[in-house]
Enzyme design. Sequence first.
Site, PDB file in Angstrom:
ATOM      1  N   HIS A   1      17.071  67.054  28.653  1.00  0.00           N
ATOM      2  CA  HIS A   1      18.295  66.276  28.446  1.00  0.00           C
ATOM      3  C   HIS A   1      19.260  66.956  27.481  1.00  0.00           C
ATOM      4  O   HIS A   1      20.463  66.720  27.534  1.00  0.00           O
ATOM      5  CB  HIS A   1      17.941  64.879  27.927  1.00  0.00           C
ATOM      6  CG  HIS A   1      17.429  64.869  26.513  1.00  0.00           C
ATOM      7  ND1 HIS A   1      16.102  65.067  26.200  1.00  0.00           N
ATOM      8  CD2 HIS A   1      18.068  64.695  25.326  1.00  0.00           C
ATOM      9  CE1 HIS A   1      15.939  65.004  24.883  1.00  0.00           C
ATOM     10  NE2 HIS A   1      17.113  64.787  24.331  1.00  0.00           N
TER      11      HIS A   1
ATOM     12  N   HIS B   1      20.876  63.518  12.698  1.00  0.00           N
ATOM     13  CA  HIS B   1      19.847  62.683  13.310  1.00  0.00           C
ATOM     14  C   HIS B   1      18.459  63.260  13.053  1.00  0.00           C
ATOM     15  O   HIS B   1      18.306  64.461  12.829  1.00  0.00           O
ATOM     16  CB  HIS B   1      20.080  62.489  14.810  1.00  0.00           C
ATOM     17  CG  HIS B   1      19.852  63.674  15.688  1.00  0.00           C
ATOM     18  ND1 HIS B   1      20.463  64.883  15.508  1.00  0.00           N
ATOM     19  CD2 HIS B   1      19.067  63.828  16.787  1.00  0.00           C
ATOM     20  CE1 HIS B   1      20.091  65.724  16.464  1.00  0.00           C
ATOM     21  NE2 HIS B   1      19.226  65.118  17.246  1.00  0.00           N
TER      22      HIS B   1
END
Length: 312
Positions: free
Chosen positions: A115, A179
């Site tokens: 992804h 993140h």
Amino acid sequence: MTIQLKCLSHTPLRGINDPGAATVAEVDAVLAKAKAEVEAFDPELIVVFAPDHYNGLFYDLMPPFVIATAADSVGDYQTMTGPLSVDKDLALEMAKFILDSDIDIAISHRLQVDHGCTQTLEEMTGSLTRYPVIPIIINSVAPPFGPYRRVRKLGEAVGKFIAKLNKRVLILGTGGLSHEPPVPLLSGANEDIANFLIAGRNPTPEFRAARQARTLATGMIFGKPECELTPLNPEWDQNFMDLLIRGQLDKVDAFDIEEISKAAGRSTHEVRTWVAAFAAMAASGPYNAHQDYYRPINEWIAGYGVVSASQK
């Protein structure tokens, strides 16, 4: 020769663990506008700088940079499966040019991408095959990492190559911003985890589902007191985007890897893809850049940003 750039965060939890409807609508609108701009530009080639998350590259041989002459999507989370339309001959020419520029890059003739590469490609084109593409994977999650200076120089080499092409080229950078999802570290890992990180290709559907379930579980508590992972850092994200927009790429040479990990999260190093993309853009000449969107989204475990650039 005309070059445009889009740098976007990606998140496998989009559509799986969404924030409120208003935020989803904001992101959908921003992505729809970006996709329309790509369609209007109608690129003849897309160069995508992307990370991998232990789906195609493992510690049995972990290159800092790898360029693919052929690539297939593993279809993790909700991404499409199947081959990308890689321009093999042009990818080989680019690889030789990069090597001749004193940048050591690995070459894969059968790369699996996840992804980290395909989500943004899908969002910007609606397909894995609509346009010819050259994927360049930058190690962003498997320490140790080389200095950001080397990433900038990789981008410069790519930019000099595409500047010689008589083509409309779209540069994509995908990853970050701040993140820290639950990606395991080899250091201190138990035997099972270590074996996966070293040679975990082609996992069973059950193994992949369990891995994705852990990410989902983290997204459901991320940013809350019970989550021990590094929280999002909007200030760091904004300063980073501003640096790229202002064209101050030389400042990335001073980036300290450990400081970034502590301040913004271990997977923030996916911004290496943005650095390479902007360095490629700058190598073709002066550019105008602007921030299209930013919001820290705990549900997606991402400081979610979108930045665009075009030649002056």
